[in-house]
Every structure is written in C-alpha cells, then in structure tokens.
Design a protein around this motif. Structure first.
Motif, PDB file in Angstrom:
ATOM      1  N   CYS A 151       3.288   3.299  -2.643  1.00 38.90           N
ATOM      2  CA  CYS A 151       3.439   2.429  -1.469  1.00 38.90           C
ATOM      3  C   CYS A 151       4.161   1.131  -1.811  1.00 38.90           C
ATOM      4  O   CYS A 151       3.963   0.545  -2.887  1.00 38.90           O
ATOM      5  N   ASP A 152       4.970   0.669  -0.866  1.00 38.91           N
ATOM      6  CA  ASP A 152       5.626  -0.628  -1.001  1.00 38.91           C
ATOM      7  C   ASP A 152       4.707  -1.761  -0.568  1.00 38.91           C
ATOM      8  O   ASP A 152       4.749  -2.859  -1.131  1.00 38.91           O
ATOM      9  N   GLN A 153       3.890  -1.500   0.453  1.00 34.66           N
ATOM     10  CA  GLN A 153       2.906  -2.485   0.886  1.00 34.66           C
ATOM     11  C   GLN A 153       1.631  -1.771   1.293  1.00 34.66           C
ATOM     12  O   GLN A 153       1.659  -0.591   1.671  1.00 34.66           O
ATOM     13  N   GLU A 204      -0.795  -7.285  -5.147  1.00 31.16           N
ATOM     14  CA  GLU A 204      -1.509  -8.354  -4.448  1.00 31.16           C
ATOM     15  C   GLU A 204      -2.802  -7.866  -3.813  1.00 31.16           C
ATOM     16  O   GLU A 204      -3.767  -8.632  -3.693  1.00 31.16           O
ATOM     17  N   GLY A 252      -0.314  -6.846   1.579  1.00 41.97           N
ATOM     18  CA  GLY A 252       0.762  -7.261   0.690  1.00 41.97           C
ATOM     19  C   GLY A 252       1.174  -6.128  -0.223  1.00 41.97           C
ATOM     20  O   GLY A 252       0.944  -4.954   0.075  1.00 41.97           O
ATOM     21  N   SER A 253       1.781  -6.468  -1.328  1.00 43.31           N
ATOM     22  CA  SER A 253       2.185  -5.468  -2.307  1.00 43.31           C
ATOM     23  C   SER A 253       0.936  -4.869  -2.963  1.00 43.31           C
ATOM     24  O   SER A 253      -0.151  -5.473  -2.927  1.00 43.31           O
ATOM     25  N   GLN A 265      10.436   1.163   4.109  1.00 42.10           N
ATOM     26  CA  GLN A 265       9.218   0.946   3.328  1.00 42.10           C
ATOM     27  C   GLN A 265       8.165   2.002   3.634  1.00 42.10           C
ATOM     28  O   GLN A 265       8.075   2.506   4.762  1.00 42.10           O
ATOM     29  N   THR A 275       4.308   2.217   3.888  1.00 38.20           N
ATOM     30  CA  THR A 275       3.149   1.343   4.075  1.00 38.20           C
ATOM     31  C   THR A 275       1.878   2.179   4.020  1.00 38.20           C
ATOM     32  O   THR A 275       1.761   3.183   4.719  1.00 38.20           O
TER      33      THR A 275
END
Length: 264
Positions: free
Chosen positions: A211-213, A230, A226-227, A32, A34
């Motif tokens: 970004c994934d999170q 979100e 979060g995502s 991921q 981040t």
C-alpha cells in the motif's frame, strides 16, 4: 484508463442503533493503492460499502472528482466504480467466464447482459482473466470452484469493468501465498496505470508491503492516516490491535511473527 479521485468527507453511518462510522474522511488518489485496516468491527467493510454507493444510510459526502456520488445514475456509478464485496456470492448456474463477463454489464444494452460480447467486451474479459490467471477456469461452473478460485474469478469480474476506481474487500481471502502476492501485485499494477484502488486488508505485513497509504480505523474513527511507516507504529498497533514488539527487542520494521498480545 480514465483517472478519478475518490473523496469521502465527514462520513457518519449507523447500522441499526450502532454507530458504525464516526466522522471519517478519506482522499484516495489516482495512481495509489490505499489500504483500510483495523480490527474486526472497526468499520472497514461499512466504509468501503459507503464509498461504493451500496450503503445509503449515512451522513456526509462521497465524490468522484468534482461530482457527488448521489448525483450520479446507477449506471454512471457502475462504470466509475468496480466493487468487490466481502464474501461475494453467485446464485446462478454460471461458468467462470460468464461471471467475469458480468463486469461488462454497465456497457451492455438493457435486458441483454448475457448476449454476444462486443470486441471491446471480449478484450476486457480476456485481459482480466489472464491477469488473475483464470483462463483454465473459464468453462467451469462457478459453484465447482474452490473458495480461492472463486475469489480470483470475482477479481477478474472487477477488472473487466475497466473502471477508474476499484474497491475490494479482503481480496486475498482463500488464496494461497503465491496467489495472495499475485493478487496484490495485480491491484498495485492497476494503480500504477492510473487507477484509484482502495482495499480492506487484515494482513498488516502485506499492507505495509503493497500500500502507498493506509487508513487505520479504531472504535469506528480514524486513528491514523498516512504512509505505512507513519501508520504502522508500535504505539498505533498497541492502541488498535493490543499487540507490541517483544520486550527488549528494538522495533526495526513490521514483522508480526514475533509480536505479543498485550496482557491485561
């Protein structure tokens, strides 16, 4: 590539008398990308320096897998974490190639960090410079390069480490739009190959795209985690950045070009 999860638990950090981080927790997973976002002074760079093991004046714990960072030797940390700070500097008369080769120092014999490269070192350096499109810059003195070119070389140095964890602070600084996108594609590719990649980024549109999170800091605390969908909500952006969509315009995704400042 080895994989490693990076975990921070209940991080509290003071810089002088100023509380810079207050009870921050984060888990960055292999595979991921981040992003750490927030306004100026929110604690983004401080948090990244804690994760990198550079900032030692903090409470809480940082772990790589099941091992706490404080239990690792400096060489172990250097092999596990490749760190690009904000505004990296080189004070020696080195070429772009030699700067990239510094990424292999954790694997070199002591006091021989500018000696002949091994085949593995050379392969890592060549691949890193190709990934960041720095091959043509290799023989040039680092001080002769533009800010954007230097940033690409420093990113190549980070990639040359071949570390399972990559931490980068504003890696798109000084880059033109093409190189900004290419830089983030390179970092996303590192994550897709199993790397744990954490970056500080100011451009929210790019953060939403790559970004994934996301970890959104506000007043030195976590406002949202979060995502991108979100985290990057009108309510969160109004609280953290004091910006809002134009009146009467429905929110249909992040496009900050038309957003407005909140007026007092």
């Amino acid at each position: 590539m080895a994989v490693a999860k990076l975990t921070a638990s209940a991080i509290q950090c003071h810089l002088g008398t100023q509380l810079a981080l207050n009870n921050i927790s984060l888990t960055a997973e292999p595979g991921q990308l981040t992003g750490i976002i927030g306004t100026n002074g929110a604690g983004k760079s401080t948090l990244l320096s804690v994760l990198a093991g550079v900032q030692s004046n903090f409470r809480g714990h940082v772990s790589i897998g099941n091992k706490q960072l404080e239990q690792m030797t400096s060489n172990e940390r250097a092999r596990h974490i490749a760190y690009l700070p904000q505004n990296p500097q080189v004070h020696w008369d080195l070429t772009a190639q030699q700067v990239t080769e510094l990424g292999r120092v954790p694997y070199r014999r002591r006091f021989n960090w500018l000696g002949p490269l091994t085949a593995a070192d050379q392969q890592a350096v060549t691949a890193a410079m190709a990934a960041t499109q720095c091959e043509d810059l290799a023989p040039r003195p680092i001080q002769s390069l533009s800010n954007g070119e230097r940033m690409r070389v420093h990113l190549a140095r980070v990639l040359a480490v071949k570390a399972p964890i990559i931490l980068v602070d504003e890696p798109t600084t000084g880059l033109d739009p093409y190189q900004q996108i290419h830089c983030l594609e390179v970092l996303r590719d590192e994550a897709r190959r199993g790397g744990t990649v954490v970056m500080v980024l100011h451009d929210l549109d790019l953060a939403a795209r790559f970004c994934d999170q996301l970890l959104l800091l506000h007043n030195n605390q976590v406002l949202s985690h979060g995502s991108p969908a979100e985290v990057l909500t009108p309510a969160h952006l109004l609280t953290a950045y004091r910006i809002k969509p134009p009146a009467g315009l429905a929110f249909n995704g992040l496009n900050l070009a038309n957003w407005e400042r909140q007026t007092d």
